[in-house]
Motif scaffolding. Structure first.
Motif, PDB file in Angstrom:
ATOM      1  N   LYS A   1       0.835  -1.203   0.000  1.00 48.18           N
ATOM      2  CA  LYS A   1       0.000   0.000   0.000  1.00 48.18           C
ATOM      3  C   LYS A   1       0.871   1.255   0.000  1.00 48.18           C
ATOM      4  N   GLU A   2       1.997   1.210   0.703  1.00 53.27           N
ATOM      5  CA  GLU A   2       2.888   2.367   0.690  1.00 53.27           C
ATOM      6  C   GLU A   2       3.467   2.608  -0.694  1.00 53.27           C
ATOM      7  N   VAL A   3       3.822   1.524  -1.379  1.00 50.73           N
ATOM      8  CA  VAL A   3       4.339   1.661  -2.741  1.00 50.73           C
ATOM      9  C   VAL A   3       3.256   2.219  -3.664  1.00 50.73           C
ATOM     10  N   CYS A   4       2.036   1.703  -3.484  1.00 48.80           N
ATOM     11  CA  CYS A   4       0.937   2.196  -4.326  1.00 48.80           C
ATOM     12  C   CYS A   4       0.666   3.673  -4.083  1.00 48.80           C
ATOM     13  N   SER A   5       0.740   4.092  -2.836  1.00 51.23           N
ATOM     14  CA  SER A   5       0.483   5.500  -2.534  1.00 51.23           C
ATOM     15  C   SER A   5       1.594   6.395  -3.066  1.00 51.23           C
ATOM     16  N   LEU A   6       2.858   5.864  -3.154  1.00 49.63           N
ATOM     17  CA  LEU A   6       3.968   6.676  -3.655  1.00 49.63           C
ATOM     18  C   LEU A   6       3.952   6.785  -5.171  1.00 49.63           C
ATOM     19  N   HIS A   7       3.727   5.671  -5.849  1.00 51.48           N
ATOM     20  CA  HIS A   7       3.807   5.642  -7.309  1.00 51.48           C
ATOM     21  C   HIS A   7       2.442   5.774  -7.988  1.00 51.48           C
ATOM     22  N   GLY A   8       1.385   5.612  -7.222  1.00 53.46           N
ATOM     23  CA  GLY A   8       0.049   5.788  -7.794  1.00 53.46           C
ATOM     24  C   GLY A   8      -0.458   4.580  -8.539  1.00 53.46           C
ATOM     25  N   TYR A   9       0.190   3.424  -8.394  1.00 57.89           N
ATOM     26  CA  TYR A   9      -0.301   2.215  -9.061  1.00 57.89           C
ATOM     27  C   TYR A   9       0.085   1.026  -8.199  1.00 57.89           C
ATOM     28  N   CYS A  10      -0.517  -0.127  -8.459  1.00 56.18           N
ATOM     29  CA  CYS A  10      -0.225  -1.378  -7.751  1.00 56.18           C
ATOM     30  C   CYS A  10       0.095  -2.443  -8.777  1.00 56.18           C
ATOM     31  N   GLU A  11       0.969  -3.325  -8.366  1.00 56.45           N
ATOM     32  CA  GLU A  11       1.359  -4.402  -9.277  1.00 56.45           C
ATOM     33  C   GLU A  11       0.242  -5.426  -9.374  1.00 56.45           C
TER      34      GLU A  11
END
Length: 564
Positions: free
Chosen positions: A554-564
């Protein structure tokens, strides 16, 4: 001189007669005018009463009342008419005019004699003109006869009036009796109607209660996934089983950068071993793990406030974010704390795991406390006696787990979308062998007893320790019976208290293990342990490890704006 005196007397007599004639005219005119006014007033009142009496009535009772009113009015009018006649006769007897017995052609030569009744009776004075002793005698006889006849007529009229009134009253008795009978019939009909209406309401109430009792929670189970606008869930069972296998092989990746808070569920204050094994397991790995000291029998909002303060103390005391794992009602309390106080806990909480939590509600709690079913008040009184008096808890602790209360709370307080969530639910086994399974909920320590020892001497200064005895209850058997009941009644899979569909939180990652686990297995150790199967501590570790990974994603998604 005699002629002059006679002339003066004649003039005086004519003047007196003239005055009397004028007064009689004035009296007659005044009486006629008064009678005409009275007739007009009577006519007006008569018209108004007739209009009121003959007004159209829709009911039979109104018609009878109108007839009685009209009859009473006619009776009073008739009686009044008779009284007026009697009074007129009595008034006319006061002033009488007698004419001479001669022919009418000679009436001008005859004198008029007027008698005053009051004067005749008191002083026997009367005025005569050109009279003779014979005429005076006849006049006296006529006056006495007239007085006698008048008194007789008055008495006769009075008796006739009384008799007529009695006749009218006698004729009205059947009418009054008919009206009384009609009113009694109407009263009996109304009473019958009200009784039938009451019986219908009672039958409808009983039918509604029976229908509501039989339906139970059929319409409420699984309401949360069916509600429009709810976020979908994601299946994370495969990843959970993968992490659990690594933990069984000794690979522990749970970081020490968090504080792990275990939140117990309902009635956990009466189970000293609640989460004790899991806490000991985490402590051996060097992890900071705590069991929340809350009153489990309190309401959800009360425990939410207590958890808020507890989380803040842990955060400020350690400087680490807190990972929450709540079991049963503990998961509902933790979710309520995040919903109500997210602005204060946003930077202090890293994630939440709900283990077998009735987030959407529990059919057991709803079936016990549902209003409108058979014996609902009696059942509530029994539960209040058990929870409030015996356990010293709050009935709202159980009431907050019903479907109505959970629906109201969830619609009013949404969970924050940025918080990592994991939902775990299982299905209890209903095999016959489970009925013999005992669950240890506590451990009692018996005091040392000085028992005799044969040929054995104990050294001085040795203190004998007490004996520890496990306290066990057939919790697994009770959960199996409840799960079997829910499956037969509603066709739903459950762990004994919570159905699988009600344990899935919208927007969370759902873990659905294939292993048969009841509601108490995750927090208490069972008497029958299989070494080839993971225990509850290892499952809690796998869930928290999965939550840490989810938080990173979720932190990665919030930083980059997408999820794998």
């Amino acid at each position: 001189m005699g002629g002059h005196i006679h002339g003066d007397l004649t003039n005086t007599s004519s003047t007196s007669d003239q005055v009397r004639h004028e007064s009689s005219k004035y009296y007659i005119v005044e009486r006629h005018t008064h009678h005409r006014k009275q007739v007009n007033c009577d006519a007006v009142s008569n018209t108004s009463l007739l209009d009121d009496s003959f007004e159209f009535r829709l009911s039979v009772d109104g018609i009878i009342s109108s007839l009685v009113t009209l009859t009473t009015y006619l009776r009073h009018r008739l009686i009044r008419f008779i009284e007026d006649l009697v009074l007129q006769d009595e008034g006319c007897s006061g002033s009488l005019v007698f004419c001479s017995s001669g022919p009418h052609s000679r009436s001008s030569s005859h004198n008029i004699h007027t008698f005053d009744r009051e004067a005749c009776s008191s002083s026997h004075k009367f005025y005569t003109a050109d009279t003779s002793p014979g005429i005076c005698g006849r006049t006296s006889d006529m006056r006495e006869e007239l007085l006698v006849n008048t008194s007789y007529e008055i008495i006769k009229s009075s008796y006739s009036h009384q008799g007529f009134s009695l006749v009218i009253k006698g004729l009205m008795l059947p009418l009054f009796g008919f009206r009384l009978a009609w009113r009694l019939a109407l009263a009996s009909l109304r009473f019958s109607f009200y009784y039938v209406r009451w019986a219908q309401l009672q039958v409808r109430s009983i039918t509604s209660r029976v229908r509501k009792t039989l339906r139970g929670s059929s319409d409420d189970i699984g309401w949360l996934p069916r509600t429009p606008g709810m976020a979908p869930v994601e299946d994370g069972t495969a990843r959970f089983l993968e992490l659990l296998g690594k933990i069984r092989n000794g690979e522990h990746t749970l970081p020490n950068s968090f504080v792990y808070l275990l939140i117990p569920g309902l009635f956990s204050n009466h189970g000293p071993l609640y989460f004790v094994g899991t806490k000991r397991f985490f402590s051996k790995m060097g992890l900071a793990c705590h069991i929340a000291k809350i009153h489990s029998e309190a309401s959800v909002e009360h425990n939410a406030c207590e958890l808020k303060h507890y989380i803040e103390e842990l955060y400020w005391g350690s400087g680490k974010r807190v990972m929450l794992l709540g079991h049963s009602k503990g998961g509902v309390d933790a979710a309520a704390a995040l919903s109500l106080y997210w602005s204060d806990l946003e930077d202090k909480v890293a994630g939440l795991v709900l283990v077998q939590s009735p987030f959407g509600g529990s059919p057991i709690a709803s079936d016990i406390l549902r209003e409108g079913q058979i014996a609902d008040k009696e059942t509530r009184k029994i539960m209040e006696l058990l929870i409030c008096k015996l356990i010293k808890g709050d009935i709202r602790a159980l009431e907050d787990l019903t479907y109505d209360k959970r629906r109201e709370f969830i619609m009013k307080h949404k969970l924050p979308e940025q918080i990592p969530l994991i939902s775990f639910h299982s299905e209890a086994s209903i095999a016959p062998g489970v009925l013999a399974t005992m669950t240890q909920i506590a451990q009692a320590e018996l005091p040392w007893l000085p028992l005799p020892r044969l040929g054995v001497q104990e050294p001085d200064g040795v203190v004998q320790a007490g004996c520890q005895v496990p306290v066990v209850m057939p919790i697994s058997a009770a959960m199996a019976v409840c799960a079997f009941h829910l499956q037969l009644r509603y066709g739903e899979k459950s762990d004994g208290l919570v159905t699988c569909r009600d344990a899935e939180v919208p927007g969370s990652v759902v873990v659905r293990p294939d292993r048969k686990l009841d509601h108490a297995w995750m927090v208490y150790s069972s008497g029958k342990k299989d070494p080839n199967e993971p225990d509850c501590s290892e499952m809690c570790e796998a869930l928290l490890t999965m939550l840490v990974e989810l938080g990173k994603n979720k932190e990665v998604c919030s930083l980059h704006g997408y999820c794998e």
